[in-house]
Scaffold this active site. Structure first.
Site, PDB file in Angstrom:
ATOM      1  N   LYS A 179       1.046  -0.993  -0.155  1.00 17.06           N
ATOM      2  CA  LYS A 179      -0.170  -0.094   0.017  1.00 17.06           C
ATOM      3  C   LYS A 179       0.947   1.393   0.071  1.00 17.06           C
ATOM      4  O   LYS A 179       1.588   1.619   0.872  1.00 17.06           O
ATOM      5  CB  LYS A 179      -0.798  -0.047   1.205  1.00 17.06           C
ATOM      6  CG  LYS A 179      -1.755   1.123   1.051  1.00 17.06           C
ATOM      7  CD  LYS A 179      -2.316   1.787   2.457  1.00 17.06           C
ATOM      8  CE  LYS A 179      -1.448   2.681   3.207  1.00 17.06           C
ATOM      9  NZ  LYS A 179      -1.326   3.903   2.742  1.00 17.06           N
ATOM     10  N   CYS A 287      14.353  10.873   6.442  1.00 13.96           N
ATOM     11  CA  CYS A 287      14.413  10.265   7.840  1.00 13.96           C
ATOM     12  C   CYS A 287      16.283  10.290   8.334  1.00 13.96           C
ATOM     13  O   CYS A 287      16.246  10.274   9.492  1.00 13.96           O
ATOM     14  CB  CYS A 287      13.917   8.776   7.937  1.00 13.96           C
ATOM     15  SG  CYS A 287      15.204   7.733   6.797  1.00 13.96           S
TER      16      CYS A 287
END
Ligand code: NAD
Length: 510
Positions: A179, A287
């Site tokens: 997803k 990140c």
């Protein structure tokens, strides 16, 4: 009929078939640099998520028994296809995510590197055997696939992050449901086309577009054996708890606040250039982006404040696809959405209110021709103290805070007291300081004179503390443990008895 109904609608891939979602809910996919709508993505229904898991479960029954050499054959083709289309994929990433083409191309290269690394699975997935574990007994460790895995990536790396898991899950003999982030579905849509061309059997890879509701079908579905999720620490916590509740393995990688420590002997010219790339690449939405600089000693603190603010002023903020800047490695694009921009500006307000010095204020920047884009220019705070909101929070934008430490111990103390521990770097020429830092700084990925210590595909990727809710890291050989069952066989055979009474067992075969 609204304007968005004329746009391309993103599709799902379930059991090898491209399907338009049956949902009535759609989300506009926006170009964050211009505000124009690129496509619409379906918020697929729970039934569609169930269909995808069922298709993956059906394909697993056959895929798990394919030899390792056969499982990696489509991946060799996929790596070549990604390489052939790297410019197009980079453009798609820049379009829907807003990062520069240089950053986007680097992302595609790392994506491909992960496929190439997973192609080594016939060697990497070899088990172990202890012949003569006991008298007449052998022991064997087999690394076997486990079933259907779900992959749930964030918006900031639409290609690379899913590929920290995708090729490894497939090459080890599992099947998957993916997803993508609902904010950036275009890149995975294109990659799904390449996966189809690679010749991977139907149902091994399935794609369901949607939001957290599709994600939670996966984290609670009885046929899903494991989940690899990357995103904010809040979501990582929810996913981890869901997976524990439903008895699944999980990798849940969360947020970050990465520190750069500058020692008094550091080469300021080199360091500042390196820090600028680390802090402003992808508009600070990596990140592994650094957003907190800790200078050791008053002299270095003053030098770094001046030099870093000066270098930040020179960052070119623009639409990354503007032909005038498209090849400029130092161009910085927008943040992902109007909502992200608002959130970042609110934290900047808090920094001002809490008494930090706003040494560079990029809040009111305008990019001509991109009035609807979500741009923020570089923001630098000095005189920052640990514990201020701007230091505690993952801002995930082009906002950098500079702190001062008296000693290396104090600098390491600042890092270790922080809730996040993804990456941390030190700038020094001194081997003793560097060694102390790599031993004592509590972050999963350490840099020595490297501002973005993101490991190559063959090495593990992952942080510590609130940056990482899991046991096994992403990519490389580490992730193979996550995708396999270490089944251990203890094996013995008794001497044959002669069933024919001929006195010779050899007669049986003669
Ligand atoms: P997010 O947490 O909003 O979403 C991440 C993904 O989780 C999305 O696909 C989303 O739809 C899905 N999701 C949300 N709620 C869910 C739920 N309840 N159940 C299942 N799935 C759910 O993150 P984001 O804003 O897309 O990404 C930014 C964040 O990702 C930052 O915090 C960044 O630090 C982090 N990140 C971390 C790493 C790392 O290696 N630690 C790498 C990249 C990004």
């Amino acid at each position: 009929m609204s304007q968005s109904e004329h746009l391309e609608t993103i599709r799902n891939v379930i059991g090898g078939k491209w399907e338009s979602s049956r949902t009535t809910e759609f989300l506009d996919v926006e170009n964050p640099a211009t505000g124009s709508i690129l496509a619409r993505t379906p918020l697929s229904t729970a039934e569609e998520a169930h269909d995808a898991v069922a298709a993956a479960a059906e394909a697993y029954d056959q895929w798990r028994f394919e030899p390792a050499t056969a499982r990696v054959r489509p991946l060799f083709r996929l790596a070549a296809l990604i390489r052939d289309h790297e410019a197009h994929i980079a453009r798609l990433i820049a379009l829907e995510n807003g990062k520069s083409l240089t950053d986007a191309l680097a992302e595609v290269k790392r994506t491909c590197e992960n496929v190439e690394t997973a192609c080594g699975m016939p060697v990497l997935q070899q088990g172990r055997r202890l012949t003569l574990a006991s008298h007449g007994i052998d022991g064997e460790v087999m690394l076997l696939p486990r079933g259907v895995y779900a992959i749930i990536p964030p918006f900031n790396f639409p290609a690379m992050v899913p590929f920290w898991f995708l090729p490894y899950a497939i090459a080890t003999g599992n099947t998957i449901v993916v997803k993508p982030s609902e904010q950036v579905p275009l890149t995975m849509q294109f990659l799904a086309g390449l996966i189809e061309k690679s010749g991977l059997p139907a149902g091994v890879f399935n794609l369901v577009n949607g939001d957290h509701r599709v994600g939670s079908v996966f984290t609670s579905h009885p046929r899903v054996v494991g989940v690899s999720m990357v995103g904010s620490t809040r979501t990582a916590g929810i996913v981890a708890q869901d997976c524990v509740k439903h008895g699944k393995r999980f990798q849940a990688m969360g947020g970050a606040k990465n520190h750069l420590v500058v020692m008094p002997d550091a080469r300021v010219d080199q360091v500042v250039r390196n820090m600028v790339t680390s802090c402003y690449g992808c508009a600070g939405q990596r990140c592994m982006a650094s957003s907190a600089i800790v200078a050791v000693g008053e002299r270095m603190y003053r030098k770094i404040c001046d030099a870093f603010v000066e270098a930040s002023r020179r960052i070119k903020v623009a639409n990354p696809l503007d032909p005038e800047v498209a090849n400029d490695p130092m161009v910085m694009g927008p943040v992902i959405s109007a909502q992200a921009r608002r959130r970042i500006l609110e934290v900047v307000e808090k920094g001002v209110a809490e008494g930090a010095t706003l040494a560079l204020d990029g809040r009111n920047l305008h990019v001509p021709g991109c009035e609807k884009g979500h741009f923020i220019g570089p923001v630098v705070f000095t005189d920052v103290r640990p514990g201020m909101t701007i230091h505690k929070t993952e801002i995930f934008g082009p906002v950098v805070v500079i702190l001062k430490a008296e000693t290396l111990d104090q600098a390491i103390g600042i890092i270790n007291a922080h809730r996040y521990g993804n990456g941390a770097s030190i700038y020094t020429q001194n081997g003793f300081w560097a060694r102390k830092f790599k031993m004592e700084a509590e972050a999963g990925m350490i840099g020595i004179n490297v501002g973005i210590p993101a490991p190559v595909a063959a090495l593990p990727f992952g942080g510590m503390r609130d940056s990482f809710w899991s046991e096994t890291k992403a990519q490389g050989t580490s992730v193979i443990r996550f995708f396999t069952e270490e089944k251990v066989v203890t094996e013995r055979y008794w001497p044959e008895q002669d069933p024919f009474g001929t006195g010779s067992l050899r007669n049986i075969t003669s």
